[in-house]
Design an enzyme around this catalytic site. Structure first.
Site, PDB file in Angstrom:
ATOM      1  N   TYR A 165      -6.871   4.421  -7.299  1.00  0.00           N
ATOM      2  CA  TYR A 165      -7.919   5.421  -7.526  1.00  0.00           C
ATOM      3  C   TYR A 165      -7.559   6.688  -6.762  1.00  0.00           C
ATOM      4  O   TYR A 165      -6.814   6.658  -5.785  1.00  0.00           O
ATOM      5  CB  TYR A 165      -9.297   4.903  -7.100  1.00  0.00           C
ATOM      6  CG  TYR A 165      -9.378   4.387  -5.679  1.00  0.00           C
ATOM      7  CD1 TYR A 165      -9.633   5.246  -4.607  1.00  0.00           C
ATOM      8  CD2 TYR A 165      -9.215   3.025  -5.405  1.00  0.00           C
ATOM      9  CE1 TYR A 165      -9.719   4.767  -3.307  1.00  0.00           C
ATOM     10  CE2 TYR A 165      -9.296   2.537  -4.114  1.00  0.00           C
ATOM     11  CZ  TYR A 165      -9.553   3.411  -3.063  1.00  0.00           C
ATOM     12  OH  TYR A 165      -9.628   2.939  -1.782  1.00  0.00           O
ATOM     13  N   ARG A 183       0.833  -1.198   0.000  1.00  0.00           N
ATOM     14  CA  ARG A 183       0.000   0.000   0.000  1.00  0.00           C
ATOM     15  C   ARG A 183       0.871   1.253   0.000  1.00  0.00           C
ATOM     16  O   ARG A 183       1.958   1.261   0.582  1.00  0.00           O
ATOM     17  CB  ARG A 183      -0.913   0.034   1.230  1.00  0.00           C
ATOM     18  CG  ARG A 183      -1.927  -1.099   1.315  1.00  0.00           C
ATOM     19  CD  ARG A 183      -2.750  -0.973   2.580  1.00  0.00           C
ATOM     20  NE  ARG A 183      -3.688  -2.070   2.755  1.00  0.00           N
ATOM     21  CZ  ARG A 183      -4.963  -2.033   2.402  1.00  0.00           C
ATOM     22  NH1 ARG A 183      -5.453  -0.937   1.842  1.00  0.00           N
ATOM     23  NH2 ARG A 183      -5.762  -3.077   2.600  1.00  0.00           N
TER      24      ARG A 183
END
Length: 431
Positions: free
Chosen positions: A239, A204
């Site tokens: 996104y 991440r």
């Protein structure tokens, strides 16, 4: 005059727990206390997405205008953003599927920075409800129906109803299952206590949008649409969040043969950019642009729960990740926690001290089958994105199968589910 008060203790101040606290605090006959183990409310992770169904709940709670201020994708019925899917584990990647989310009221996914999302609930929480540094150690049923709570700092409290919102490693779930296993002589319940590693890790990170270069005057695709870059045993989700200034990046890598094995003590660790790049070597340039611009990535072991046979035992109830902690492949974890909170708040608003047991049973009958379905579907979706499902790489059947995984979003309405639960409660009361 309001009906007599009953005391609700919410253990855990994440998205679900705070949503429930805000909803219940509006009812004079309910006393609400939130016990949070940390020194303040906080969320880990960067991005969170919700769908139209969850946005409708926020509208029903009167919170939508507040959330609209902290998203870069405010609801707009004129647009229908969904995921673009690309085959990306080769230099010459290509688009193979597009999923426009089927939503009646708000189309597409609505995206937030996770901390900003939580802050809206924090800001709506009345003063005096939250207590910090209160990590639950155990609970006990007392005479008269009270529940005693014992915290790690040596303090204690009492309530009439305990809500375990304490995450996927829930202390409340562990004690509930151990107690039921002993009382009902069901040792198999013990196997449901610990979360299981899915065999997948996730890298991440956050990427400032200014770090993503334009190519021939065209901005990076992730700034305009949520993207799913797919490959064998791996996929990347990216996104924009924070009003378009940041791209939330999650790269998944799976070893299916390691599913249900021990992951290790630390689920979240730091890692190097080189490790991420090596893992996704030979991927298409568009995906590699993201990989190359992720600074200070973290590495997560993705765990989930096995579906539980119950969420309620006596006047102890589970919700959110404590009840159905799931892998993130449908972007549904936050939404399911919020729906738990909405349905539970609805039945408790209609309950009295004498009907708490019936209210909890109504919540369980309504939420357990749906939440467990979404838990399974999220796991299955991760397999599909990495071509490890029975559909393999048959794009013509895989694409529609992926779209069907989101059917739960439109098969009912939040209002309908709350009305169903309240109807069950009233039928049990003979109303």
């Amino acid at each position: 005059m309001c009906t007599p008060k009953f005391r609700v203790a919410i253990c855990g101040g994440g998205i679900g727990g705070l949503c429930l606290a805000v909803a219940l605090s509006r009812h004079a006959h309910v006393q609400v206390d939130v016990y949070e183990g940390a020194g303040r409310f906080k969320e880990i992770g960067a991005g969170v997405m919700i769908w139209a169904r969850t946005w409708r709940i926020l509208e029903l709670l009167g919170l939508a205008s507040h959330f609209a201020k902290v998203t870069d994708t405010p609801p707009d019925p004129a647009v229908a953003p969904g995921f673009d899917y690309r085959r990306s584990d080769r230099p010459d990647g290509f688009e193979w599927n597009f999923i426009a989310m089927p939503c009646k009221l708000v189309d597409g996914c609505i995206r937030f920075h996770r901390a900003h999302f939580l802050d809206v609930f924090v800001d709506q929480l009345p003063a005096g409800i939250a207590q910090f540094g209160k990590r639950l150690v155990s609970y006990e049923k007392r005479e008269g129906g009270e529940i005693g709570l014992a915290f790690a700092d040596g303090t204690s409290a009492v309530c009439d109803l305990l809500v375990g919102c304490d995450g996927i490693k829930s202390v409340v779930r562990a004690q509930m299952l151990r107690t039921k296993a002993a009382e009902d002589v069901q040792p198999s319940l013990l196997e449901l206590i610990e979360p299981r590693w899915t065999g997948t890790i996730a890298y991440r990170g956050l990427i400032p949008s200014t770090d993503l270069p334009s190519v021939d005057g065209v901005t990076h695709r992730t700034l305009g649409s949520p993207m799913m870059y797919c490959g064998e045993d791996k996929h990347i989700v990216a996104y924009s969040i924070s009003q378009g200034h940041v791209v939330n990046f999650v790269a998944f890598a799976s070893e299916p043969e390691k599913e249900d094995t021990e992951y290790g003590a630390e689920w979240v660790t730091d890692c190097t950019k080189d490790e991420v790049l090596e893992c996704f070597a030979n991927w298409e340039p568009e995906a590699k642009q993201l990989l190359e611009r992720v600074d200070n990535p973290t590495k997560w072991g993705i765990h989930h729960l096995q579906p539980l046979p119950f969420f309620v035992a006596g006047r102890v109830v589970l919700m959110g990740d404590a009840a159905h902690g799931m892998s993130p492949h449908l972007g549904a974890g936050a939404g399911q926690a919020i729906e738990d909170a909405y349905v539970l708040a609805s039945v408790l608003a209609a309950a009295t001290p004498s009907s708490l047991d019936a209210a909890l049973e109504a919540y369980q009958q309504t939420r357990l089958p749906v939440a467990n379905h979404v838990l399974r579907a999220s796991y299955e979706s991760g397999k599909m994105y990495e071509f490890n499902s029975p559909f393999a790489e048959e794009y013509s059947t895989l694409g529609p199968a992926i779209k069907r995984q989101w059917a739960f979003l439109t098969e009912s309405t939040p209002e309908g589910e709350a009305e169903k639960a309240v109807g069950i409660l009233r039928s049990q009361q003979g109303q």
